[in-house]
Design a protein around this motif. Structure first.
Motif, PDB file in Angstrom:
ATOM      1  N   PRO A  41      22.635  55.821  20.878  1.00 50.34           N
ATOM      2  CA  PRO A  41      23.528  56.719  21.621  1.00 50.34           C
ATOM      3  C   PRO A  41      24.777  55.985  22.107  1.00 50.34           C
ATOM      4  N   GLY A  42      25.929  56.611  21.910  1.00 54.30           N
ATOM      5  CA  GLY A  42      27.192  56.024  22.370  1.00 54.30           C
ATOM      6  C   GLY A  42      27.843  55.113  21.347  1.00 54.30           C
ATOM      7  N   LYS A  43      27.163  54.866  20.243  1.00 58.95           N
ATOM      8  CA  LYS A  43      27.726  53.983  19.211  1.00 58.95           C
ATOM      9  C   LYS A  43      27.651  54.709  17.870  1.00 58.95           C
ATOM     10  N   GLU A  44      28.811  55.010  17.298  1.00 58.66           N
ATOM     11  CA  GLU A  44      28.868  55.923  16.158  1.00 58.66           C
ATOM     12  C   GLU A  44      29.338  55.246  14.874  1.00 58.66           C
ATOM     13  N   GLY A  45      28.494  55.300  13.860  1.00 58.11           N
ATOM     14  CA  GLY A  45      28.892  54.855  12.529  1.00 58.11           C
ATOM     15  C   GLY A  45      29.040  53.346  12.398  1.00 58.11           C
ATOM     16  N   LEU A  46      28.444  52.594  13.315  1.00 56.53           N
ATOM     17  CA  LEU A  46      28.585  51.138  13.261  1.00 56.53           C
ATOM     18  C   LEU A  46      27.511  50.525  12.356  1.00 56.53           C
ATOM     19  N   ILE A  47      27.799  49.348  11.850  1.00 60.98           N
ATOM     20  CA  ILE A  47      26.886  48.641  10.959  1.00 60.98           C
ATOM     21  C   ILE A  47      25.851  47.913  11.819  1.00 60.98           C
ATOM     22  N   VAL A  48      24.567  48.165  11.539  1.00 58.58           N
ATOM     23  CA  VAL A  48      23.499  47.589  12.367  1.00 58.58           C
ATOM     24  C   VAL A  48      23.132  46.213  11.816  1.00 58.58           C
ATOM     25  N   ARG A  49      23.615  45.179  12.456  1.00 55.37           N
ATOM     26  CA  ARG A  49      23.208  43.815  12.081  1.00 55.37           C
ATOM     27  C   ARG A  49      21.871  43.477  12.722  1.00 55.37           C
ATOM     28  N   SER A  50      21.610  44.026  13.884  1.00 53.87           N
ATOM     29  CA  SER A  50      20.303  43.907  14.518  1.00 53.87           C
ATOM     30  C   SER A  50      20.145  45.060  15.493  1.00 53.87           C
ATOM     31  N   TYR A  51      18.930  45.632  15.513  1.00 52.94           N
ATOM     32  CA  TYR A  51      18.663  46.753  16.418  1.00 52.94           C
ATOM     33  C   TYR A  51      18.047  46.255  17.716  1.00 52.94           C
ATOM     34  N   ARG A  52      17.245  45.209  17.590  1.00 53.39           N
ATOM     35  CA  ARG A  52      16.600  44.661  18.779  1.00 53.39           C
ATOM     36  C   ARG A  52      16.513  43.159  18.606  1.00 53.39           C
ATOM     37  N   PRO A 133      28.325  27.611   1.133  1.00 51.49           N
ATOM     38  CA  PRO A 133      27.038  28.288   1.274  1.00 51.49           C
ATOM     39  C   PRO A 133      26.876  28.959   2.631  1.00 51.49           C
ATOM     40  N   ARG A 134      25.982  29.966   2.632  1.00 52.06           N
ATOM     41  CA  ARG A 134      25.703  30.710   3.856  1.00 52.06           C
ATOM     42  C   ARG A 134      25.110  29.805   4.926  1.00 52.06           C
ATOM     43  N   VAL A 135      25.341  30.171   6.170  1.00 53.32           N
ATOM     44  CA  VAL A 135      24.746  29.443   7.290  1.00 53.32           C
ATOM     45  C   VAL A 135      23.958  30.435   8.151  1.00 53.32           C
ATOM     46  N   PRO A 136      22.972  29.947   8.917  1.00 54.16           N
ATOM     47  CA  PRO A 136      22.160  30.875   9.715  1.00 54.16           C
ATOM     48  C   PRO A 136      22.957  31.494  10.850  1.00 54.16           C
ATOM     49  N   GLY A 137      22.504  32.661  11.252  1.00 52.98           N
ATOM     50  CA  GLY A 137      23.174  33.399  12.335  1.00 52.98           C
ATOM     51  C   GLY A 137      23.322  34.843  11.915  1.00 52.98           C
ATOM     52  N   ILE A 138      23.774  35.688  12.837  1.00 54.14           N
ATOM     53  CA  ILE A 138      24.018  37.087  12.480  1.00 54.14           C
ATOM     54  C   ILE A 138      25.024  37.092  11.330  1.00 54.14           C
ATOM     55  N   GLN A 139      24.683  37.777  10.260  1.00 51.20           N
ATOM     56  CA  GLN A 139      25.532  37.767   9.058  1.00 51.20           C
ATOM     57  C   GLN A 139      26.640  38.823   9.182  1.00 51.20           C
ATOM     58  N   TRP A 140      27.548  38.545  10.098  1.00 46.06           N
ATOM     59  CA  TRP A 140      28.668  39.474  10.312  1.00 46.06           C
ATOM     60  C   TRP A 140      29.510  39.600   9.053  1.00 46.06           C
ATOM     61  N   GLY A 141      29.913  40.841   8.767  1.00 44.31           N
ATOM     62  CA  GLY A 141      30.947  41.056   7.762  1.00 44.31           C
ATOM     63  C   GLY A 141      32.289  40.758   8.435  1.00 44.31           C
TER      64      GLY A 141
ATOM     65  N   SER B  24      12.379  54.306  10.460  1.00 49.12           N
ATOM     66  CA  SER B  24      12.226  53.326  11.525  1.00 49.12           C
ATOM     67  C   SER B  24      13.543  52.620  11.768  1.00 49.12           C
ATOM     68  N   PRO B  25      13.873  52.361  13.040  1.00 50.11           N
ATOM     69  CA  PRO B  25      15.071  51.569  13.299  1.00 50.11           C
ATOM     70  C   PRO B  25      14.854  50.089  13.000  1.00 50.11           C
ATOM     71  N   PHE B  26      13.623  49.715  12.723  1.00 48.93           N
ATOM     72  CA  PHE B  26      13.310  48.300  12.507  1.00 48.93           C
ATOM     73  C   PHE B  26      13.172  47.980  11.027  1.00 48.93           C
ATOM     74  N   HIS B  46      12.592  39.321  18.395  1.00 49.62           N
ATOM     75  CA  HIS B  46      13.702  39.961  17.682  1.00 49.62           C
ATOM     76  C   HIS B  46      13.150  40.667  16.460  1.00 49.62           C
ATOM     77  N   GLU B  47      13.866  41.687  16.037  1.00 48.32           N
ATOM     78  CA  GLU B  47      13.356  42.433  14.887  1.00 48.32           C
ATOM     79  C   GLU B  47      13.588  41.665  13.586  1.00 48.32           C
ATOM     80  N   ALA B  48      12.861  42.103  12.546  1.00 48.86           N
ATOM     81  CA  ALA B  48      12.875  41.398  11.261  1.00 48.86           C
ATOM     82  C   ALA B  48      14.240  41.415  10.583  1.00 48.86           C
ATOM     83  N   ARG B  49      15.105  42.361  10.987  1.00 49.19           N
ATOM     84  CA  ARG B  49      16.412  42.453  10.320  1.00 49.19           C
ATOM     85  C   ARG B  49      17.212  41.150  10.463  1.00 49.19           C
ATOM     86  N   ILE B  50      17.005  40.454  11.565  1.00 47.00           N
ATOM     87  CA  ILE B  50      17.717  39.178  11.755  1.00 47.00           C
ATOM     88  C   ILE B  50      17.261  38.160  10.709  1.00 47.00           C
TER      89      ILE B  50
END
Lengths: 392, 117
Positions: A41-52, A133-141, B24-26, B46-50
């Motif tokens: 809620p409150g966030k529209e059409g964004l790319i989900v890099r992590s939900y939790r 090469p890729r490095v660890p971390g959130i894979q932001w576009g 699922s959101p996960f 943290h969820e598996a997506r990371i």
């Protein structure tokens, strides 16, 4: 927004509600087949890099407004958002190397003169997925960046209220985000010079409304022109020190090698420095990568920013970098804020085109053809590129 | 790892099991002999997506694994090497880029939870 995502306490309930909402919204909104959507809620059409915990990226095609609307503004959380904050109970402590430690309420903050800064906030790791090469971390576009008007007291006014001692060299911020397991807390500091800059804020508002939980309600730091990690959310404690903060997010976190290093090469801590001001950068908001364009007049458009410097020029190439043309900068401008730009283009023939954008700033910095690889994937700053096909 | 109490942990696992799938959101970890152990060790923080978005060499996965164990991931020492193998073969540099979902494009309708949830 009423629902807070990503806190440990709220996780189970929210997750269940989220799953059902996703199901329902997908049915009601008729999302394109195969395109998964998740309800935040409150966030529209964004790319989900992590939900939790929550990390959301803004698609580049949304970057056509000078001020990014809150529903389109990216979210970068390192931890879980605080479950609930009672505005009446909330206090901000100021201590350490000060004459008079303070505990301020929101009502106290509201009595202090308000400053506003329009600031382009960018995550240090934005563009990380483009490193090789890729490095660890959130894979932001490309889209861990947005531009918003932040308002609140200047940090300087709060520090002066407490009386900064001569020993004060660094200012440490602590937020109330919830730390899982033995994960080190997200604690970072900025040098006193930047803390005492009148543009550095303890912001309570974003785009004219109270901060939303995802953006640090009820108060956050805004360290303008610097990587987002210097702008602590859910602020509860300010500590003035004679030295920088300790801990993972100061060392080894958020540091760049002083000299370029090869992948896999060990880097000594003394050969690194903490990230500060943003690089000069531009992004193409349209046409989008992979677009099939109808023949005729087009407009290439996008955004460009340079941290503490000003954008002086944006150039566009429609032939893969062989020739460059000046783009027109948008009229909206402010220190620390990105500029919109546009370039009218009439393709001479049908076929494939590679479009590039390149920004230059008031310090003479120019976006490079290729970014310098670094072990954490910070400050990816290569000229932006999209490939399009113009139909006959 | 979060210190969830027993009943909460069971509920968490049942809920996670009930929610996996298209809506699922996960994200989920891939099927394999260590899927369950990896899910238990990683996803309470943290969820598996990371994990599934990373594209790392075995050396880089080893470093990440040891960092996460230091940060509280409960991994039996006899599973460490197997988990590094599981992650580095599932999410190595040659795998195709992870396609992330998006948040719903419009404000979500209000959902009343009735009965099952």
């Amino acid at each position: 927004m009423e629902i807070e995502m990503g806190s440990r306490r709220e996780f189970l309930r929210t997750a269940s509600a989220g799953a059902l909402a996703a199901l329902t919204s997908k049915t009601l909104l008729g999302a394109a087949a195969g395109q998964a959507t998740i309800s935040v809620p409150g966030k529209e059409g964004l790319i989900v890099r992590s939900y939790r915990f929550l990390d959301l990226e803004t698609p580049v095609e949304y970057m056509t407004d000078w001020i990014t609307p809150i529903p389109h503004f990216f979210v970068r959380n390192h931890m879980f958002e605080p479950a609930e904050i009672d505005a009446k109970e909330w206090t901000l402590g100021i201590g350490g190397e000060v004459d008079k430690p303070l505990s301020l309420t929101l009502a106290d903050l509201a009595k202090i003169p308000v400053y506003s800064v329009t600031n382009t906030l960018e995550c240090a790791g934005n563009g990380r997925s483009q490193q090789s090469p890729r490095v660890p971390g959130i894979q932001w576009g490309k889209g861990a960046v947005g531009n918003a008007r932040f308002s609140g007291p200047s940090l300087k006014s709060l520090l002066e209220k407490a009386g900064v001692k001569d020993t004060a060299k660094h200012v440490v911020f602590r937020g109330s985000d919830v730390v899982p397991g033995k994960v080190p807390p997200f604690i970072r500091s900025i040098p006193i010079e930047k803390a005492m800059d009148v543009d550095t804020l303890v912001a309570t508002h974003m785009n004219g409304a109270a901060l939303t939980p995802h953006h640090g309600y009820p108060a956050r730091v805004i360290t303008p022109g610097w990587a987002g990690a210097a702008s602590c959310k859910w602020l509860t404690q300010i500590t003035v020190q004679d030295k920088p903060a300790d801990g993972n997010f100061m060392l080894p976190g958020y540091r760049m090698p002083n000299q370029p290093v090869k992948p896999g090469e060990a880097v000594k801590p003394e050969d690194t420095h903490s990230v500060t001001g943003l690089a000069v950068k531009s992004l193409i908001a349209g046409p989008i990568d992979g677009a099939k364009l109808k023949p005729g007049s087009q407009v290439v458009r996008g955004v460009a920013w340079a941290g503490e410097a000003d954008i002086t020029r944006v150039e566009v190439s429609t032939d893969g970098g062989a020739s460059w043309n000046l783009a027109q900068l948008g009229k909206d401008q402010a220190k620390y804020a990105w500029r919109l730009w546009s370039y009218p283009w009439k393709p001479a023939r049908s076929g494939d085109y590679t479009i590039l954008s390149r920004a230059t700033d008031s310090q003479g910095r120019v976006q490079p053809d290729a970014a310098v690889w670094n072990p954490s994937g910070y400050f990816y700053d290569a000229c932006d590129q999209v490939k399009v096909y113009v139909q006959a | 790892m979060c210190r969830l109490n027993g009943s909460l942990l069971i509920f968490a696992l049942l809920s996670a099991q009930a929610m996996v799938g298209e809506n699922s959101p996960f994200a989920e970890l891939p099927v394999g002999p260590l899927q369950e152990k990896a899910t238990a060790a990683c996803t309470s923080c943290h969820e598996a997506r990371i994990i599934v978005q990373q594209r790392l060499s075995k050396a880089a996965w080893t470093k990440e694994m040891d960092k996460m164990i230091k940060w509280g991931a409960e991994v039996d020492s006899k599973d460490r090497d197997g988990l590094i193998h599981y992650f580095s073969t599932s999410f190595g540099p040659d795998q195709a880029t992870y396609e992330a979902p998006r948040t719903a494009a419009h404000a979500s309708p209000k959902v009343r939870l009735k009965g099952k949830h």
